[in-house]
Design a protein around this motif. Structure first.
Motif, mmCIF file in Angstrom:
data_model
loop_
_atom_site.group_PDB
_atom_site.id
_atom_site.type_symbol
_atom_site.label_atom_id
_atom_site.label_comp_id
_atom_site.label_asym_id
_atom_site.label_seq_id
_atom_site.Cartn_x
_atom_site.Cartn_y
_atom_site.Cartn_z
ATOM 1 N N THR A 147 0.558 -1.123 -0.205
ATOM 2 C CA THR A 147 0.099 -0.120 0.018
ATOM 3 C C THR A 147 0.962 1.104 0.342
ATOM 4 N N GLN A 189 -7.387 -0.047 -0.389
ATOM 5 C CA GLN A 189 -7.568 -0.869 -0.004
ATOM 6 C C GLN A 189 -9.111 -0.951 1.040
ATOM 7 N N ASP A 236 -5.410 -1.527 -4.732
ATOM 8 C CA ASP A 236 -5.517 -2.041 -3.894
ATOM 9 C C ASP A 236 -6.181 -2.759 -3.208
HETATM 10 MG MG LIG Z 1 -1.895 -2.758 1.645
#
Ligand SMILES: [Mg+2]
Ligand SMILES: Nc1ncnc2c1ncn2[C@@H]1O[C@H](COP(=O)(O)OP(=O)(O)OP(=O)(O)O)[C@@H](O)[C@H]1O
Length: 585
Positions: free
Chosen positions: A377, A418, A502
């Protein structure tokens, strides 16, 4: 106090109206001080001889003057108080747009509750200065001067006597006001603790029920609530002392005047009318005396609040366009390059990414895999410039991303984070979020395409109002997978040159994932895509797969190459194959 100078530019904007307001204050006070004079003349004349025309004349004069003064009072509020609301409006908007520009880091290091407190309490305190404090300081000052001048013209000795209690009164109001304010602040602070607790509680209601913690939550809330109750009682105590003491002081000074003034009337040094006017003027002086302490408190509170606001206004967004920015860059092609990039979140923390070198050709699909916490990330956050690299550089189309206008950079990236975040709005508006400035037909077209790719169509058909269904707190709650797919649709609708996903398929089953990936193939043509996932099935078809391990690129290659390499990737692959076989048994 110095902090309030920052408000100059706002005052300057409404200069004329404020001056006009001051003029109205002047006119209102100069007319209102005539009332006691008319009463004086009235009493003295009527004492000599009561006649209807005289009665009517004085009654009309008093009513007339009061009326005119009242009209001016109305105009004062229409100018000064209205302006204070306008300045508050400007200030709040400036504060908000400043906040929007601040970097990601600021919000990670500041509590939302604090920001809310600045946006409400502090701006309110400043408004109280701009409006009431400014208005009443000029108001009480002029009233004080006019009244005093007239009192002295009636009787110098009595005037001096009547002034005696006023300094005491002002100091008293000042200290009491301070104490009340302190208690009030404590009440407010505690109230935000209470609301924060309530909010968290309601958000976590599922956990509370699942862990059977209702009773302990009730007790906890009751304790906090009791604290709030006690703080309010403290304030009531001070409040209830304030008024009796205030009126005692004022009352005693009126008694002094009655006594000495009455003697003067008996001795024929003063007429009854004059004494009445004098006592009425005393009444006029009470307000300025009280207001003085009150205004001082308001100003001090505003100064403290403005100081806090100034501190926030002084924070420069860490990441913004600078002298390096090349405004000739209007669009991007999508070649991404990391050159010796290292990154850590804070000075004292260890490096999260170490010496990353990676070149992604425009239009290619790259995937990143690696154990949780290895820095995936973080890596993509750097491309979006949520943070700037600590060492090395990131280039897009050969330009260091620091030279690309931030707006161009972020406009060209379609990002699916994410952690899904959707607004409490219709599904349609959520998907169209990145599409400002497009025509309605284009918006609808893009939404339709995005919905299809993200495989949301069957879900939307099942919703009562279809794509106009409101989601989130005000509407229906989406399932984890539906949320993720909405978030994907939002990114697709935006349609930048670079697509970053993500770990955004983690909540959908493998067959839905397959459908979405197949749908995406066409969309990804001519776009650079970066896909992060823990699942091999998501990424195996990528042009290149990067295996991140503890902040460094450990392996890189196609699926086949990496399986043959028999390293980290091969181990993850074998494990997932085994899991799948076990599932199928
Ligand atoms: Mg991550
Ligand atoms: N804002 C932050 N401040 C400090 N440290 C952070 C911050 N965000 C992430 N980290 C740390 O950086 C490291 C890498 O985090 P990152 O989120 O990039 O991992 P990831 O590979 O995406 O993990 P996952 O697969 O669980 O999503 C972790 O050790 C994490 O604790």
């Amino acid at each position: 106090m110095k902090s309030l100078f920052k408000l100059r530019k706002y005052f300057a904007r409404y200069k004329t109206t404020i001056y006009l307001g001051f003029l109205f204050i002047f006119l209102s006070n100069i007319t209102s001080v005539y009332v006691p004079l008319f009463i004086r003349d009235g009493i003295d004349e009527l004492r000599r001889q009561i006649s209807s025309p005289a009665l009517i004349k004085y009654a009309l004069l008093i009513v007339g003057v009061t009326f005119i003064s009242g009209v001016f009072r109305f105009l004062i509020r229409q100018t000064i108080i209205v302006t204070s609301r306008k300045i508050e409006f400007d200030l709040r908007n400036d504060f908000w747009s400043h906040l929007q520009k601040l970097s990601f880091k600021y919000f990670q290091n500041t509590k939302t509750g604090d920001i809310m407190a600045h946006a409400t309490n502090d701006i309110n305190a400043v408004r109280n200065f701009i409006g009431p404090a400014v208005m009443y300081s000029f108001d009480t000052f002029t009233l004080f001067v006019f009244t005093l001048a007239l009192m002295f013209s009636i009787d110098v000795e009595l005037s001096l006597l009547s002034l005696l209690p006023f300094p005491v009164l002002s100091i008293f109001v000042y200290y009491f006001g301070k104490k009340i304010h302190l208690l009030f602040t404590r009440i407010q602070e505690h109230f935000s603790v209470l609301t924060a607790k309530a909010q968290e509680n309601l958000n976590g209601i599922r956990i509370i029920k699942a862990y059977v913690r209702e009773q302990s939550e009730i007790n906890h809330f009751r304790n906090l609530s009791y604290e709030y109750f006690k703080k309010n009682l403290d304030k009531i105590k001070v409040d209830s002392l304030f008024h009796p003491i205030l009126f005692l002081t004022i009352g005693s000074s009126i008694i002094i005047i009655m006594w000495f003034g009455g003697m003067k009337v008996i001795n024929n040094q003063l007429t009854l009318g004059e004494l009445t006017a004098f006592i009425l003027y005393m009444g006029y002086l009470i307000w300025p005396a009280i207001a003085f302490g009150w205004i001082t408190n308001l100003t001090q509170q505003a100064a403290a609040s403005q100081k806090r606001l100034n501190a926030i206004f002084a924070i420069e967004p860490e990441i913004k366009d600078s002298h390096l920015t090349n405004y000739n860059i209007k669009s991007l092609n999508g070649e991404i390059e990391f050159r010796n990039v290292s990154f850590k979140y804070r000075e004292k923390l260890p490096f999260v990414l170490k010496d990353i070198n990676l070149k992604i050709p425009a239009g290619a699909t790259y995937a990143i895999i690696g154990h949780t916490g290895c820095g995936k990330t973080t890596l993509v956050n750097l491309i979006l410039r949520f943070y700037d690299v600590v060492e090395g550089e990131i280039l897009i189309d050969g330009h260091n991303i620091k030279t690309i206008p931030l707006k161009v950079l972020r406009n060209e990236i379609s990002f699916v984070p994410q952690e899904t975040f959707l607004f409490s709005d219709t599904l349609k508006n959520n998907i169209a979020y990145g599409l400002n400035g497009s025509s309605e037909i284009e918006v609808n077209q893009r939404i339709e395409e995005a919905v299809k790719i993200a495989h949301l169509t069957p879900d939307i058909e099942s919703f009562p109002q279809g794509i106009e269904t409101i989601i989130g707190e005000r509407g229906i709650t989406l399932s984890g997978g539906q949320k993720q797919r909405t978030s994907i649709a939002r990114a697709i609708a935006k349609g930048g040159k670079i697509l970053i996903l993500d770990d955004c398929l983690s909540a959908v089953d493998t067959s839905t994932e397959e459908i979405i990936l197949t749908n995406l193939k066409n969309f990804m043509k001519g776009r650079t895509s970066l896909i992060i996932s823990h699942r091999i099935s998501t990424i195996k078809d990528a042009d290149q797969i990067i295996v991140l391990d503890n902040g460094v690129i450990a392996e890189q290659g196609t699926h086949e190459e990496l399986v043959a390499l028999d390293g980290i990737y091969a181990r993850i692959y074998q494990k997932q194959l085994l899991e799948k076989e076990l599932e199928e048994i």
